[in-house]
Design an enzyme around this catalytic site. Sequence first.
Site, PDB file in Angstrom:
ATOM      1  N   SER A 138     -39.560  97.932   6.231  1.00 35.41           N
ATOM      2  CA  SER A 138     -39.435  96.816   7.176  1.00 35.41           C
ATOM      3  C   SER A 138     -40.674  95.953   7.060  1.00 35.41           C
ATOM      4  O   SER A 138     -41.744  96.430   6.649  1.00 35.41           O
ATOM      5  CB  SER A 138     -39.315  97.348   8.606  1.00 35.41           C
ATOM      6  OG  SER A 138     -39.433  96.303   9.551  1.00 35.41           O
ATOM      7  N   TYR A 151     -42.966 102.058  15.849  1.00 33.37           N
ATOM      8  CA  TYR A 151     -42.201 101.624  14.673  1.00 33.37           C
ATOM      9  C   TYR A 151     -43.137 101.116  13.594  1.00 33.37           C
ATOM     10  O   TYR A 151     -42.959 101.413  12.414  1.00 33.37           O
ATOM     11  CB  TYR A 151     -41.196 100.558  15.090  1.00 33.37           C
ATOM     12  CG  TYR A 151     -40.185 100.209  14.028  1.00 33.37           C
ATOM     13  CD1 TYR A 151     -39.398 101.204  13.447  1.00 33.37           C
ATOM     14  CD2 TYR A 151     -39.997  98.898  13.616  1.00 33.37           C
ATOM     15  CE1 TYR A 151     -38.455 100.886  12.472  1.00 33.37           C
ATOM     16  CE2 TYR A 151     -39.057  98.571  12.656  1.00 33.37           C
ATOM     17  CZ  TYR A 151     -38.296  99.570  12.078  1.00 33.37           C
ATOM     18  OH  TYR A 151     -37.366  99.252  11.110  1.00 33.37           O
TER      19      TYR A 151
END
Length: 262
Positions: A138, A151
């Site tokens: 990501s 995250y």
Amino acid sequence: MEQMRAVVTGASSGIGAATVRGLVAAGWAVVAVARRGDRLAALAEETGAEPFVADVTSDADVAALAEHVAATGGAHALVNNAGGAKGLASVEESDLDDWAWMLEVNVLGLKRVTSALLPLLRRGALERGVADVVNVTSIAGHVAYVGGGGYNAAKFAAHAVTEVLRLELNGEPIRVVEVAPGMVRTDEFALVRFGGDRARADAVYDDVPEPLVAEDIAGVIVDAISKPRHVDLDLIVVKPVAQAAPYRLAKGPLAVKAGPSA
């Protein structure tokens, strides 16, 4: 050489399911791996992919996956797509269990599956001339943002693991590719992040002009592993035009700014 074969984790929805569809359309045989057998069965019926129910956080499940792949034709590519986010709270206030889940799925799951399948990918490289490990990370693994603590930590770690793996495999015909998406509108990513709160999940994409969709990322993955064997796309960052960074997102229609007057 027989048909090329790929293993795709997190294949029951979103980017994983789209990648299965894309690879099958490109002529690959695919082992689609996920926890939810009902969704895998539907995907298998649709695409002809081979479903295998497994949880990447389970040593036993991943060992069974490796045994199955070895016994049924091996593998020429692995797409480590399983992952996800939970919560958007601060480092101080976020839930430690959410962090543990994110690290387990995004990092340890990636390591577990890669370690189990690398011996098979080496055999695949002998057949095909090259094998591929594609890690879907990501932009959160490259740029930190407020509320992203857990995250960010997980995806930064996945990025680091990918870079180390590439160094360790140098000299072998194995490409290590990192695909780092920005905003991708899927059925489940934001829904999982916000604990099933559909209204909050949908609001993430409100008034964003053309966020990416799962098929956009799947196309990048298929293209990367279809390159000539000497071409390695180390890192592919993919964002919608409306997104300059995790924290910089245009809202409303994109428009050209008026230039200086003549």
